[in-house]
Design a protein around this motif. Structure first.
Motif, PDB file in Angstrom:
ATOM      1  N   ASN A  58      42.866  48.330  84.687  1.00 38.83           N
ATOM      2  CA  ASN A  58      42.819  48.679  86.109  1.00 38.83           C
ATOM      3  C   ASN A  58      41.384  49.018  86.505  1.00 38.83           C
ATOM      4  N   PRO A  59      41.120  49.199  87.801  1.00 46.10           N
ATOM      5  CA  PRO A  59      39.741  49.478  88.240  1.00 46.10           C
ATOM      6  C   PRO A  59      39.121  50.707  87.566  1.00 46.10           C
ATOM      7  N   ALA A  60      39.878  51.758  87.364  1.00 49.25           N
ATOM      8  CA  ALA A  60      39.322  52.965  86.732  1.00 49.25           C
ATOM      9  C   ALA A  60      38.901  52.685  85.292  1.00 49.25           C
ATOM     10  N   LEU A  61      39.721  51.950  84.550  1.00 48.39           N
ATOM     11  CA  LEU A  61      39.379  51.631  83.164  1.00 48.39           C
ATOM     12  C   LEU A  61      38.158  50.716  83.117  1.00 48.39           C
ATOM     13  N   LEU A  62      38.083  49.755  84.034  1.00 43.05           N
ATOM     14  CA  LEU A  62      36.920  48.855  84.067  1.00 43.05           C
ATOM     15  C   LEU A  62      35.641  49.613  84.417  1.00 43.05           C
ATOM     16  N   GLN A  63      35.725  50.542  85.357  1.00 45.93           N
ATOM     17  CA  GLN A  63      34.545  51.350  85.702  1.00 45.93           C
ATOM     18  C   GLN A  63      34.121  52.210  84.523  1.00 45.93           C
ATOM     19  N   ALA A  64      35.089  52.804  83.825  1.00 44.78           N
ATOM     20  CA  ALA A  64      34.765  53.613  82.656  1.00 44.78           C
ATOM     21  C   ALA A  64      34.125  52.757  81.566  1.00 44.78           C
ATOM     22  N   ALA A  65      34.636  51.546  81.376  1.00 43.57           N
ATOM     23  CA  ALA A  65      34.068  50.643  80.371  1.00 43.57           C
ATOM     24  C   ALA A  65      32.629  50.277  80.734  1.00 43.57           C
ATOM     25  N   ALA A  66      32.381  49.975  82.006  1.00 46.82           N
ATOM     26  CA  ALA A  66      31.023  49.649  82.445  1.00 46.82           C
ATOM     27  C   ALA A  66      30.090  50.834  82.232  1.00 46.82           C
ATOM     28  N   HIS A  67      30.575  52.040  82.495  1.00 37.62           N
ATOM     29  CA  HIS A  67      29.772  53.243  82.276  1.00 37.62           C
ATOM     30  C   HIS A  67      29.449  53.414  80.787  1.00 37.62           C
ATOM     31  N   ARG A  68      30.467  53.283  79.936  1.00 37.82           N
ATOM     32  CA  ARG A  68      30.261  53.402  78.491  1.00 37.82           C
ATOM     33  C   ARG A  68      29.270  52.353  77.993  1.00 37.82           C
ATOM     34  N   LEU A  69      29.362  51.156  78.539  1.00 40.42           N
ATOM     35  CA  LEU A  69      28.480  50.078  78.126  1.00 40.42           C
ATOM     36  C   LEU A  69      27.025  50.392  78.457  1.00 40.42           C
ATOM     37  N   GLY A  70      26.792  51.216  79.459  1.00 34.34           N
ATOM     38  CA  GLY A  70      25.435  51.629  79.782  1.00 34.34           C
ATOM     39  C   GLY A  70      24.796  52.481  78.699  1.00 34.34           C
ATOM     40  N   GLN A  71      25.600  52.953  77.741  1.00 36.61           N
ATOM     41  CA  GLN A  71      25.116  53.832  76.675  1.00 36.61           C
ATOM     42  C   GLN A  71      25.002  53.144  75.318  1.00 36.61           C
ATOM     43  N   CYS A  72      25.366  51.863  75.241  1.00 41.11           N
ATOM     44  CA  CYS A  72      25.308  51.140  73.975  1.00 41.11           C
ATOM     45  C   CYS A  72      25.211  49.644  74.245  1.00 41.11           C
ATOM     46  N   GLU A  73      25.101  48.853  73.191  1.00 39.45           N
ATOM     47  CA  GLU A  73      24.969  47.397  73.368  1.00 39.45           C
ATOM     48  C   GLU A  73      26.302  46.687  73.564  1.00 39.45           C
ATOM     49  N   ALA A  74      27.382  47.287  73.067  1.00 41.67           N
ATOM     50  CA  ALA A  74      28.692  46.638  73.152  1.00 41.67           C
ATOM     51  C   ALA A  74      29.779  47.687  73.233  1.00 41.67           C
ATOM     52  N   MET A  75      30.895  47.296  73.820  1.00 43.43           N
ATOM     53  CA  MET A  75      32.084  48.149  73.806  1.00 43.43           C
ATOM     54  C   MET A  75      33.287  47.241  73.920  1.00 43.43           C
TER      55      MET A  75
END
Length: 152
Positions: A58-75
């Motif tokens: 859902n949109p919240a999970l996708l936003q959280a994933a994009a945020h997490r990705l800002g802290q590493c190379e992959a997620m």
């Protein structure tokens, strides 16, 4: 399966969910995920490859994933059957997609191992349920089932 979003739809966002249709090819030169990752990262600083068969994306999970990705190379978010529903990347390597037995219970395990081999920082999200088999329909959100009955 995988889906393609309108290319202009998310122009202002640093991360765009944008894979081509999944066609089940296993050869590295024809792997749609590899093509989408390489092409997407040529045009964007990061991307999320997502499955269209996972109702929990859902949109919240996708936003959280994009945020997490800002802290590493992959997620990634593995699926409970051994695949993955989402793979986020800020770097590209064809090694992530080579010799992967797609549509098996080893996809997430091998992807995780490849990310480690590359020495990349990564985050693994929670395990999600996707809809691959008739028995998986149990995991559909109940409001989806009601909507499907009444949309006719």
């Amino acid at each position: 399966g995988m889906a393609t979003t309108n290319r202009g739809e998310n122009r202002r966002r640093p991360c765009r969910a944008w894979p081509p249709p999944q066609v089940g090819w296993n050869t590295a030169s024809h792997c749609p995920r590899r093509w989408a990752a390489r092409r997407g990262l040529q045009q964007n600083p990061q991307l999320l490859l997502i499955g269209t068969d996972c109702p929990h994306l859902n949109p919240a999970l996708l936003q959280a994933a994009a945020h997490r990705l800002g802290q590493c190379e992959a997620m990634f978010h593995p699926t409970c059957d051994g695949g993955y529903a989402l793979l986020g990347l800020r770097r590209f390597s064809p090694r992530l997609f080579e010799d992967i037995p797609w549509s098996t219970d080893r996809v997430a395990e091998l992807t995780r191992a490849r990310i480690r081999e590359l020495g990349w920082c990564f985050h693994q999200g929670e395990c999600l349920r996707d809809i691959d088999e008739p028995d998986d329909l149990f995991w559909l959100p109940s409001q989806w089932l009601g909507a499907a009955l009444f949309d006719r």
